[in-house]
Design a protein around this motif. Structure first.
Motif, PDB file in Angstrom:
ATOM      1  N   ARG A  88       3.933  -9.104   1.813  1.00  0.00           N
ATOM      2  CA  ARG A  88       4.963  -8.387   1.055  1.00  0.00           C
ATOM      3  C   ARG A  88       4.588  -6.916   0.880  1.00  0.00           C
ATOM      4  N   LEU A 116      -3.609 -22.705  -1.868  1.00  0.00           N
ATOM      5  CA  LEU A 116      -2.407 -22.118  -2.451  1.00  0.00           C
ATOM      6  C   LEU A 116      -2.633 -20.646  -2.810  1.00  0.00           C
ATOM      7  N   VAL A 117      -3.815 -20.371  -3.380  1.00  0.00           N
ATOM      8  CA  VAL A 117      -4.136 -18.972  -3.721  1.00  0.00           C
ATOM      9  C   VAL A 117      -4.196 -18.117  -2.463  1.00  0.00           C
ATOM     10  N   GLN A 145      -5.807 -25.810  -4.471  1.00  0.00           N
ATOM     11  CA  GLN A 145      -5.578 -24.594  -5.251  1.00  0.00           C
ATOM     12  C   GLN A 145      -6.037 -23.343  -4.476  1.00  0.00           C
ATOM     13  N   MET A 165       0.869 -14.060   1.218  1.00  0.00           N
ATOM     14  CA  MET A 165       2.260 -13.681   0.971  1.00  0.00           C
ATOM     15  C   MET A 165       2.342 -12.323   0.290  1.00  0.00           C
ATOM     16  N   LEU A 166       1.436 -12.095  -0.678  1.00  0.00           N
ATOM     17  CA  LEU A 166       1.421 -10.798  -1.354  1.00  0.00           C
ATOM     18  C   LEU A 166       1.051  -9.677  -0.383  1.00  0.00           C
ATOM     19  N   GLU A 176      -2.654 -18.711   0.321  1.00  0.00           N
ATOM     20  CA  GLU A 176      -1.293 -18.514   0.803  1.00  0.00           C
ATOM     21  C   GLU A 176      -0.571 -17.467  -0.034  1.00  0.00           C
ATOM     22  N   GLN A 177      -0.776 -17.543  -1.362  1.00  0.00           N
ATOM     23  CA  GLN A 177      -0.151 -16.536  -2.229  1.00  0.00           C
ATOM     24  C   GLN A 177      -0.681 -15.133  -1.904  1.00  0.00           C
ATOM     25  N   ARG A 178      -2.017 -15.074  -1.654  1.00  0.00           N
ATOM     26  CA  ARG A 178      -2.588 -13.766  -1.301  1.00  0.00           C
ATOM     27  C   ARG A 178      -1.981 -13.228  -0.003  1.00  0.00           C
TER      28      ARG A 178
END
Length: 249
Positions: A214, A203-204, A200, A210-211, A206-208
């Protein structure tokens, strides 16, 4: 009581002796009668033989022919007398055997009665002793039985204690196995939770990222657009201004 028993035994022995004497007297009388009978028979035989010899010496051949039936009758009579004597002897022997058997049976009966009486007297005399012996044996058997019961109860208690120990040991072993299983399960759960948390977190992250990427791209795009707008605006500002006057020269 001792005198009465001694008198009874004395009278019994006296009766036995008297009966034996009578029996011996009758036996001797029968023997004498049989001997007299045999003696008379032998005497008659000798007389007949003597008469035959004397008669044969004095008679002629014709007289022998006349006396032949008489000789046959005498021989038949002799045979009958011998048979009668033999039958009498056999009868006396049978009577003697029967009397002896009756005497033996009577003696055996009286001996049996005397023995039974003596046993009863001895039992009566030893009644207290026998009762005491019976009580002693009963008490001894009771003590042995109590000892056996105590030993059996002790063995049963020892077996119960041993069974309880085995049960407790088995329960402890099962409890330890259960605790080990629970520990292993907890370890596996914790490991799974740790891996899940790491995943998790990854994943967080990676999401961070990615954000952030972006956002960076959006910022760059905004900067680019802004610069382009500024370029366009600057170009507009750089054109020459035309001035017209109506009043002229």
């Amino acid at each position: 009581m001792g005198r009465s028993r001694s008198r009874s035994r004395s009278s019994t022995r006296h009766r036995h002796k008297s009966k034996h004497k009578k029996h011996r007297s009758r036996s001797r009388s029968r023997d004498r009668a049989a001997r007299r009978s045999r003696h008379r028979s032998r005497s008659r035989d000798r007389d007949r033989r003597s008469r035959k010899r004397s008669y044969s010496s004095s008679s002629s051949d014709s007289d022998l022919d006349v006396l032949a039936p008489t000789k046959v009758l005498e021989e038949k009579k002799k045979e009958d007398e011998e048979k009668q004597a033999e039958m009498e002897r056999l009868r006396l022997e049978r009577q003697k055997a029967l009397e002896e058997k009756l005497i033996e049976e009577e003696v055996a009966k009286r001996v049996e009665e005397l023995v039974a009486k003596r046993v009863a007297e001895e039992l009566e005399k030893r009644k207290d002793e026998i009762e005491a012996e019976v009580l002693r044996r009963v008490e001894e058997a009771k003590r042995i039985m109590e000892k056996q019961m105590l030993e059996e109860m002790e063995k049963q208690r020892a077996a119960e204690v041993e069974a309880q120990k085995r049960k407790e040991e088995e329960e402890r072993r099962k409890r330890e196995e259960l605790e080990n299983i629970m520990k292993e399960n907890n370890r596996k759960v914790e490991e799974a939770q740790r891996k899940l948390a790491e995943e998790q977190l990854k994943l967080v992250e990676e999401q961070r990222k990615m954000l952030e990427e972006r956002q960076r791209l959006e910022d760059e795009q905004k900067q680019k657009v802004k610069k382009e707008q500024e370029v366009i605006l600057n170009k507009k500002n750089a054109r020459p201004r035309l001035s017209f006057s109506l009043g002229g020269k």
